[in-house]
Scaffold this active site. Structure first.
Site: not given
Ligand code: UGA
Length: 434
Positions: A150, A122, A206, A262, A254-255, A11
């Site tokens: 953030e 956070t 947040k 986070c 889905a994944g 951050v």
């Molecule tokens: C997340 C939030 O999206 C940010 O807005 C936030 O600032 C951040 O946490 C934080 O608190 O600092 P991040 O952890 O970098 O961001 O990653 P994401 O892109 O949100 O993905 C998180 C997880 O969800 C990953 O494992 C991703 O593969 C999964 N995911 C995401 C899915 O399985 N399906 C989706 O449609 C989207």
């Protein structure tokens, strides 16, 4: 404006660099001298696309300063951002705020002047209140505490900083909104929504945002289980649902299960806040449980695909929790790989960000330096992380074995296409080819 970022982790470093790029003078402070030395020699301490260039650009013109001298940095700054880590405590959902309080105390010790202290880390509801009490005890009534959470995603952080959906400022005194508005004006001019609320409100926004996104993902993941049994394509469901503007299509992919630094941490942190205020957040609790269970489902599916796990060779393409980051925190691979190795399988893995210490001491788990080396002799390829370089592979040319299967945890390929190539292909929540 002159700013001080306490903590050069994810951050602090990203937002500090981006604030500098908007024309501010930013002092990034860290206790870790090695980190500061590395940053001063132009090397980024985290993996984030585009960050190295931005650091170099702003460092070279003196807008970005890296130092371990907090006192000096504070003396020169009007706004001080706390950007330190807030991990979960061991064996509990509670958030460890010791780094935040330590930073606040250090700020108090370092200045006699009027300052604005902003939590960007956070932090649970009420943290700002506790910092305020702490400052009062230290007789520092002239430090105002504000919340500015953030919302950057790893791998997309610079873009997210420049084009945020919203900027949230929480303060119990309205006059401070204007100061923060001035800082963020270049982004507001480009269309960012500047949202103001109480300090506690900002802190909760947040957690609520991360927990809701985790819920959305978990919801679609559970529906993917149903789709597999009912012979329906989950992607049609995501599209069909997502085109309702009340629902929205993002974060409905889905994944394998959500991971990262986070969502797992913040869903737990929100439950702990609920407990503190004697409120049962049952939805968030079941999201955490469902997400944990999901990691086991994949290993069982692999067993079903391969008949047995003993002696089977399995390739993992990608092991980080998502692409464009080297972050392994709470990655699904951390559960799957050790479990498969324990059952007698041999794992070869490749990730564009290199080998991982997490798997160093696991018997039967080997890092390979490229996709070909990883897959040439395997019974199964697990597409774990959706890095671009995994999206158009010629599997028949890569794998030398006559018969092999693919388990695509990110739905990168098409069933029909695989059927035509006579490859046994399994994905998430889509009708299977075999
Ligand atoms: C997340 C939030 O999206 C940010 O807005 C936030 O600032 C951040 O946490 C934080 O608190 O600092 P991040 O952890 O970098 O961001 O990653 P994401 O892109 O949100 O993905 C998180 C997880 O969800 C990953 O494992 C991703 O593969 C999964 N995911 C995401 C899915 O399985 N399906 C989706 O449609 C989207």
């Amino acid at each position: 404006m002159n700013l001080c970022m306490i903590g050069t982790g994810y951050v602090g470093l990203v937002s500090g660099t981006c604030f500098a790029d908007l024309g501010n003078r930013v002092f990034c402070v860290d206790k870790d001298k090695n980190k500061i030395n590395k940053l001063n020699s132009g090397i980024s301490t985290i993996y984030e696309p585009g960050l190295d260039e931005l650091i170099k650009k702003n460092y070279s013109v003196g807008r970005l300063v890296f130092t371990d001298n907090l006192k000096k940095a504070i003396a020169k700054s009007e706004l001080i951002f706390i950007c330190v880590g807030t991990p979960n405590k061991k064996k509990s959902n509670d958030v460890d705020l010791s780094y935040v309080f330590k930073a606040a105390k250090e700020v108090a010790k370092s200045t006699k002047n009027k300052k604005i202290l902003i939590t960007k880390s956070t932090v649970p509801v009420g943290t700002g209140d506790t910092i305020e009490k702490l400052l009062k005890k230290l007789k520092k009534k002239n430090i105002e505490v504000i919340s500015n959470p953030e919302f950057l995603r790893e791998g997309e952080a610079i873009r997210d900083f420049r084009f945020p959906d919203r900027i949230v400022i929480g303060s119990n005194r309205k006059k401070y909104f204007n100061i923060l508005k001035k800082l963020y004006q270049p982004l507001i001019n480009k269309g960012a929504n500047f949202f103001t609320t109480s300090r506690r409100g900002a802190e909760l926004i947040k957690y609520a945002s991360n927990a809701f996104l985790a819920t959305k993902i978990t919801f679609i993941n559970e529906l993917a289980n149903l789709c597999e049994k009912a012979n329906i394509n989950i992607e049609d469901i995501s599209l069909g649902m997502g085109s309702d503007s009340r629902i929205g299509s993002r974060f409905l992919r889905a994944g394998p299960a959500y991971g990262g630094s986070c969502f797992p941490k913040d869903t737990k942190g929100l439950i702990s806040t609920g407990d503190k205020f004697k409120t049962n957040l049952s939805i968030v609790k079941s999201v955490i449980k469902s997400n944990e269970n999901r990691k086991r489902i994949h290993t069982e599916k692999i067993k079903k695909i391969l008949g047995s796990l003993k002696g089977k060779k399995i390739a993992f393409l990608g092991v980080t929790f998502k692409p464009n980051t080297d972050d392994m925190r709470d990655s699904v691979s951390l559960k799957m790989i050790p479990s498969l190795c324990k059952s007698g399988s041999k794992i070869y893995y490749y990730d564009p960000t290199g080998p991982k210490v997490n798997f160093k001491n696991i018997k039967n788990c080997q890092y390979k330096k490229n996709i070909k080396e990883t897959c040439k002799d395997v019974d199964l390829i697990v597409l774990h992380t959706e890095w671009d370089e995994f999206k158009s592979l010629e599997f028949k040319k890569i794998v030398k074995k006559r018969s092999f299967s693919i388990f695509d945890l990110r739905n990168l390929y098409d069933h029909k296409q695989m059927k035509n190539k006579k490859i046994k292909y399994f994905s998430v929540g889509r009708p299977s080819s075999s």
